[in-house]
Design an enzyme around this catalytic site. Structure first.
Site, PDB file in Angstrom:
ATOM      1  N   LYS A 196       0.013 -19.194  -0.749  1.00 51.88           N
ATOM      2  CA  LYS A 196       0.102 -18.595  -2.094  1.00 51.88           C
ATOM      3  C   LYS A 196       1.506 -18.776  -2.671  1.00 51.88           C
ATOM      4  O   LYS A 196       1.670 -19.103  -3.842  1.00 51.88           O
ATOM      5  CB  LYS A 196      -0.233 -17.089  -2.027  1.00 51.88           C
ATOM      6  CG  LYS A 196      -1.652 -16.810  -1.528  1.00 51.88           C
ATOM      7  CD  LYS A 196      -1.914 -15.322  -1.379  1.00 51.88           C
ATOM      8  CE  LYS A 196      -1.152 -14.671  -0.249  1.00 51.88           C
ATOM      9  NZ  LYS A 196      -1.562 -15.080   1.103  1.00 51.88           N
ATOM     10  N   ASP A 211      -1.692 -16.047   4.382  1.00 48.23           N
ATOM     11  CA  ASP A 211      -0.886 -17.220   4.738  1.00 48.23           C
ATOM     12  C   ASP A 211      -1.527 -18.538   4.314  1.00 48.23           C
ATOM     13  O   ASP A 211      -1.352 -19.563   4.968  1.00 48.23           O
ATOM     14  CB  ASP A 211      -0.614 -17.253   6.259  1.00 48.23           C
ATOM     15  CG  ASP A 211       0.124 -16.016   6.726  1.00 48.23           C
ATOM     16  OD1 ASP A 211       0.926 -15.488   5.948  1.00 48.23           O
ATOM     17  OD2 ASP A 211      -0.106 -15.589   7.873  1.00 48.23           O
ATOM     18  N   GLY A 227       4.448 -12.476   3.706  1.00 51.30           N
ATOM     19  CA  GLY A 227       5.541 -13.433   3.870  1.00 51.30           C
ATOM     20  C   GLY A 227       5.142 -14.678   3.113  1.00 51.30           C
ATOM     21  O   GLY A 227       4.216 -15.377   3.517  1.00 51.30           O
ATOM     22  N   HIS A 228       5.776 -14.906   1.977  1.00 48.42           N
ATOM     23  CA  HIS A 228       5.421 -16.055   1.139  1.00 48.42           C
ATOM     24  C   HIS A 228       6.557 -17.069   1.196  1.00 48.42           C
ATOM     25  O   HIS A 228       7.693 -16.758   0.831  1.00 48.42           O
ATOM     26  CB  HIS A 228       5.160 -15.597  -0.299  1.00 48.42           C
ATOM     27  CG  HIS A 228       3.998 -14.632  -0.403  1.00 48.42           C
ATOM     28  ND1 HIS A 228       3.622 -14.034  -1.578  1.00 48.42           N
ATOM     29  CD2 HIS A 228       3.116 -14.201   0.530  1.00 48.42           C
ATOM     30  CE1 HIS A 228       2.574 -13.261  -1.350  1.00 48.42           C
ATOM     31  NE2 HIS A 228       2.246 -13.338  -0.078  1.00 48.42           N
ATOM     32  N   GLN A 240      -1.646 -11.127   1.060  1.00 51.96           N
ATOM     33  CA  GLN A 240      -2.718 -11.136   2.063  1.00 51.96           C
ATOM     34  C   GLN A 240      -3.887 -12.009   1.571  1.00 51.96           C
ATOM     35  O   GLN A 240      -3.650 -12.920   0.798  1.00 51.96           O
ATOM     36  CB  GLN A 240      -3.188  -9.715   2.390  1.00 51.96           C
ATOM     37  CG  GLN A 240      -2.195  -8.901   3.209  1.00 51.96           C
ATOM     38  CD  GLN A 240      -1.084  -8.286   2.378  1.00 51.96           C
ATOM     39  OE1 GLN A 240      -1.329  -7.618   1.396  1.00 51.96           O
ATOM     40  NE2 GLN A 240       0.143  -8.522   2.777  1.00 51.96           N
TER      41      GLN A 240
HETATM   42  P1  GDP Z   1       1.391 -17.306   1.893  1.00 50.04           P
HETATM   43  O1  GDP Z   1       1.593 -16.040   2.652  1.00 50.04           O
HETATM   44  O2  GDP Z   1       0.002 -17.472   1.403  1.00 50.04           O
HETATM   45  O3  GDP Z   1       2.401 -17.501   0.795  1.00 50.04           O
HETATM   46  O4  GDP Z   1       1.623 -18.478   2.954  1.00 50.04           O
HETATM   47  P2  GDP Z   1       2.840 -18.583   4.016  1.00 50.04           P
HETATM   48  O5  GDP Z   1       4.075 -18.952   3.292  1.00 50.04           O
HETATM   49  O6  GDP Z   1       2.875 -17.389   4.881  1.00 50.04           O
HETATM   50  O7  GDP Z   1       2.306 -19.744   4.947  1.00 50.04           O
HETATM   51  C1  GDP Z   1       2.048 -21.018   4.459  1.00 50.04           C
HETATM   52  C2  GDP Z   1       2.966 -22.019   5.197  1.00 50.04           C
HETATM   53  O8  GDP Z   1       2.495 -23.324   4.975  1.00 50.04           O
HETATM   54  C3  GDP Z   1       4.395 -22.006   4.688  1.00 50.04           C
HETATM   55  O9  GDP Z   1       5.255 -22.268   5.744  1.00 50.04           O
HETATM   56  C4  GDP Z   1       4.410 -23.142   3.667  1.00 50.04           C
HETATM   57  O10 GDP Z   1       5.690 -23.727   3.516  1.00 50.04           O
HETATM   58  C5  GDP Z   1       3.464 -24.112   4.308  1.00 50.04           C
HETATM   59  N1  GDP Z   1       2.708 -24.954   3.367  1.00 50.04           N
HETATM   60  C6  GDP Z   1       2.231 -24.655   2.146  1.00 50.04           C
HETATM   61  N2  GDP Z   1       1.514 -25.675   1.657  1.00 50.04           N
HETATM   62  C7  GDP Z   1       1.528 -26.647   2.584  1.00 50.04           C
HETATM   63  C8  GDP Z   1       0.938 -27.944   2.687  1.00 50.04           C
HETATM   64  O11 GDP Z   1       0.214 -28.405   1.813  1.00 50.04           O
HETATM   65  N3  GDP Z   1       1.183 -28.647   3.833  1.00 50.04           N
HETATM   66  C9  GDP Z   1       1.937 -28.160   4.846  1.00 50.04           C
HETATM   67  N4  GDP Z   1       2.108 -28.902   5.919  1.00 50.04           N
HETATM   68  N5  GDP Z   1       2.502 -26.949   4.783  1.00 50.04           N
HETATM   69  C10 GDP Z   1       2.286 -26.192   3.685  1.00 50.04           C
HETATM   70  P1  IMO Z   2       0.564 -12.880   3.281  1.00 55.73           P
HETATM   71  O1  IMO Z   2       0.758 -12.263   1.935  1.00 55.73           O
HETATM   72  C1  IMO Z   2      -1.500 -12.788   7.120  1.00 55.73           C
HETATM   73  C2  IMO Z   2      -2.540  -8.828   8.709  1.00 55.73           C
HETATM   74  C3  IMO Z   2      -1.841  -8.371   9.957  1.00 55.73           C
HETATM   75  C4  IMO Z   2      -2.943  -7.526  10.580  1.00 55.73           C
HETATM   76  C5  IMO Z   2      -3.589  -6.877   9.366  1.00 55.73           C
HETATM   77  C6  IMO Z   2      -3.079  -5.464   9.082  1.00 55.73           C
HETATM   78  O2  IMO Z   2       1.778 -13.522   3.828  1.00 55.73           O
HETATM   79  O3  IMO Z   2      -0.640 -13.768   3.270  1.00 55.73           O
HETATM   80  P2  IMO Z   2      -0.806  -4.534   8.055  1.00 55.73           P
HETATM   81  O4  IMO Z   2       0.603  -4.663   8.517  1.00 55.73           O
HETATM   82  O5  IMO Z   2      -1.056  -5.066   6.701  1.00 55.73           O
HETATM   83  O6  IMO Z   2      -1.348  -3.145   8.222  1.00 55.73           O
HETATM   84  O7  IMO Z   2      -1.671  -5.444   9.090  1.00 55.73           O
HETATM   85  O8  IMO Z   2      -3.290  -7.706   8.263  1.00 55.73           O
HETATM   86  N1  IMO Z   2      -1.647  -9.242   7.600  1.00 55.73           N
HETATM   87  C7  IMO Z   2      -1.441 -10.505   7.224  1.00 55.73           C
HETATM   88  N2  IMO Z   2      -1.883 -11.662   7.762  1.00 55.73           N
HETATM   89  N3  IMO Z   2      -0.760 -12.807   6.004  1.00 55.73           N
HETATM   90  C8  IMO Z   2      -0.328 -11.655   5.438  1.00 55.73           C
HETATM   91  O9  IMO Z   2       0.309 -11.632   4.233  1.00 55.73           O
HETATM   92  C9  IMO Z   2      -0.625 -10.433   6.070  1.00 55.73           C
HETATM   93  N4  IMO Z   2      -0.361  -9.134   5.817  1.00 55.73           N
HETATM   94  C10 IMO Z   2      -0.989  -8.419   6.743  1.00 55.73           C
HETATM   95  O10 IMO Z   2      -1.482  -9.456  10.772  1.00 55.73           O
HETATM   96  O11 IMO Z   2      -3.911  -8.362  11.154  1.00 55.73           O
HETATM   97 MG    MG Z   3       2.307 -15.380   4.488  1.00 58.85          MG
END
Ligand code: GDP
Ligand code: IMO
Ligand code: MG
Length: 415
Positions: free
Chosen positions: A16, A13, A40-41, A219
């Site tokens: 990416k 999270d 979840g991206h 991840q």
């Molecule tokens: P990922 O799994 O690495 O793709 O990240 P996620 O999408 O799960 O979580 C990142 C969250 O931060 C998302 O809700 C993005 O919209 C948000 N985000 C990304 N870059 C920024 C930033 O520079 N500032 C803020 N406030 N939010 C951001």
């Molecule tokens: P993105 O791509 C954050 C965490 C779960 C748990 C551990 C194992 O959005 O960054 P799993 O279901 O993979 O067996 O769970 O890994 N986890 C993540 N945490 N971002 C993710 O993906 C994750 N995918 C799995 O919360 O701790």
């Molecule tokens: Mg994510």
């Protein structure tokens, strides 16, 4: 041509999705190499939010093709659902015939085992990731390409159920009939057949034709099955090396590697997290950063930037550059902290450690700043924010190539 790579540096999270979407405008193809719909991206364009779980984050660039590599575990059901938000993916989405499938029983096993672990639960996303990768390694898994012959696939699945009848019964998991299985698999076949392909050859051809390919990790490094905080990890090779096996590339095919890290740290699920802040600061980071999971909606645990872990991750991945995300979330803090070392049994340690649960953070405190949100040029950042970024660069010995100051694609500083 070599393929460039995006990898998560912390516990996932990091943002990416935002960076892959931003960069995808200049790439011909984006390819996912591991993980499943545990990812979840999130992408935000013109205030509109799109959450992707399996489809690569290049999908908003109409000219780029999107590849789901063999290293990904694919829930056909989740993928079909996700595909519905986009029209006309034909010729733009390719799924590796070698990718293993997550089927209903994997999800049931994941949830049942988590219940059995009780207080030692990993806190998985409950998406069947571990059981699907276990089936693959145990050599009882089923690959997407097998959907081409439903009769053979359903027989093979029934053999698996017969062999595991007692185990599944103990876990209180119902075994479907062959008819039910066939019906479900037929639906998957109808929806996915046009997309199933030899993506290994496809990626090779793209690189041979001098096309620009971006590899998207899911991840993060600290969730890597070998190098993360085992057993509180996911079940795949999340580091850059995973891109080779997960797509059929050689290490020589990899070009620029960019690590994605938040300006602070978060973690969902259980396991050690030295810089976790249980007080007001942690709460403020969660609120300001909207730190709730994209996939499960769970509260993310929040804390300060861990330079020791980041240095470790940069080395593991061979990062050429780092992108520092969500700098704006630190806006308004009087002081910001960076973990520069750990203390273990009274001793200062500067390397990442095996027993991370014993590590206490040693912090360096810096003055905060008022506002970085929406800033698009490094020179326009408040001086203290510039100092913070420079300090991370120093501590990790890795060039900071990008800084992100809002969820919006355009609010990205390139250095
Ligand atoms: P990922 O799994 O690495 O793709 O990240 P996620 O999408 O799960 O979580 C990142 C969250 O931060 C998302 O809700 C993005 O919209 C948000 N985000 C990304 N870059 C920024 C930033 O520079 N500032 C803020 N406030 N939010 C951001
Ligand atoms: P993105 O791509 C954050 C965490 C779960 C748990 C551990 C194992 O959005 O960054 P799993 O279901 O993979 O067996 O769970 O890994 N986890 C993540 N945490 N971002 C993710 O993906 C994750 N995918 C799995 O919360 O701790
Ligand atoms: Mg994510």
């Amino acid at each position: 041509m070599k393929a460039d790579l995006i990898v998560g540096i912390q516990w996932g999270d990091e943002g990416k999705g935002k960076i892959v979407d931003h960069l995808a405008q200049n790439y011909d193809a984006v390819a996912r190499y591991q993980g499943g719909h545990n990812a979840g991206h999130t992408i935000v364009v013109d205030g509109k939010k799109i959450a992707l779980h399996l489809i690569p984050s290049g999908v908003l660039n109409k000219d780029a093709i999107n590849i789901i590599g063999n290293g990904v575990v694919v829930s056909p059901k989740a993928l079909i659902e996700e595909m519905k938000q986009f029209d006309n993916l034909k010729g733009r989405l390719f799924i590796s015939q070698k990718a293993h499938m997550i089927l209903e029983h994997h999800i049931a096993i994941d949830r049942a085992k988590e219940r059995l672990r009780g207080s030692k639960a990993i806190g998985t996303t409950g998406r069947g990731i571990g059981p699907a990768y276990s089936s693959k390694v145990e050599r009882s898994g089923h690959r997407i390409g097998e959907l081409r012959d439903i009769e053979k696939l359903s027989s093979s699945l029934m053999d698996y159920f017969d062999m595991n009848r007692d185990i599944l019964k103990t876990l209180k998991i119902e075994i479907p009939s062959k008819e039910q299985i066939k019906e479900e698999l037929m639906l998957y076949k109808e929806a996915l057949l046009p997309y199933i392909s030899d993506t290994t050859k496809l990626v090779w051809d793209l690189l041979n034709d001098n096309k620009k390919v971006l590899l998207e990790g899911a991840q993060g490094t600290l969730l890597d099955i070998d190098h993360g905080t085992y057993p509180y990890v996911t079940s795949s090779t999340t580091i850059s090396a995973g891109a080779c096996s997960g797509l059929g590339l050689s290490p020589k095919d990899i070009g620029k590697i960019t690590g994605i890290a938040k300006a602070y740290c978060t973690r969902v699920g259980n396991g050690p997290f030295p810089t976790e802040d249980f007080g007001e600061d942690g709460k403020k980071l969660r609120e300001r950063g909207h730190e709730f999971g994209t996939t499960t909606g769970r509260e993310r645990r929040c804390g300060w930037f861990d330079a020791v872990a980041c240095r470790y991750a940069c080395r593991l991945n061979g990062c050429d550059e780092l992108a520092i995300m969500k700098l704006d979330v630190l806006d308004g803090f009087k002081k910001v902290k960076i973990c520069v070392a750990y203390e273990i049994d009274g001793k200062r340690v500067e390397d990442f450690v095996f027993d991370l649960d014993k590590a206490k953070p040693v912090y360096e405190e810096m003055d905060g700043w008022e506002r970085s949100e929406g800033v698009r040029r490094f020179e326009d950042l408040p001086k203290n924010a510039q100092k913070y970024i420079k300090r991370i660069e120093e501590l990790t010995s890795t060039k900071i190539g990008m800084v992100s100051t809002s969820p919006d694609r355009r609010d990205t500083i390139l250095l």
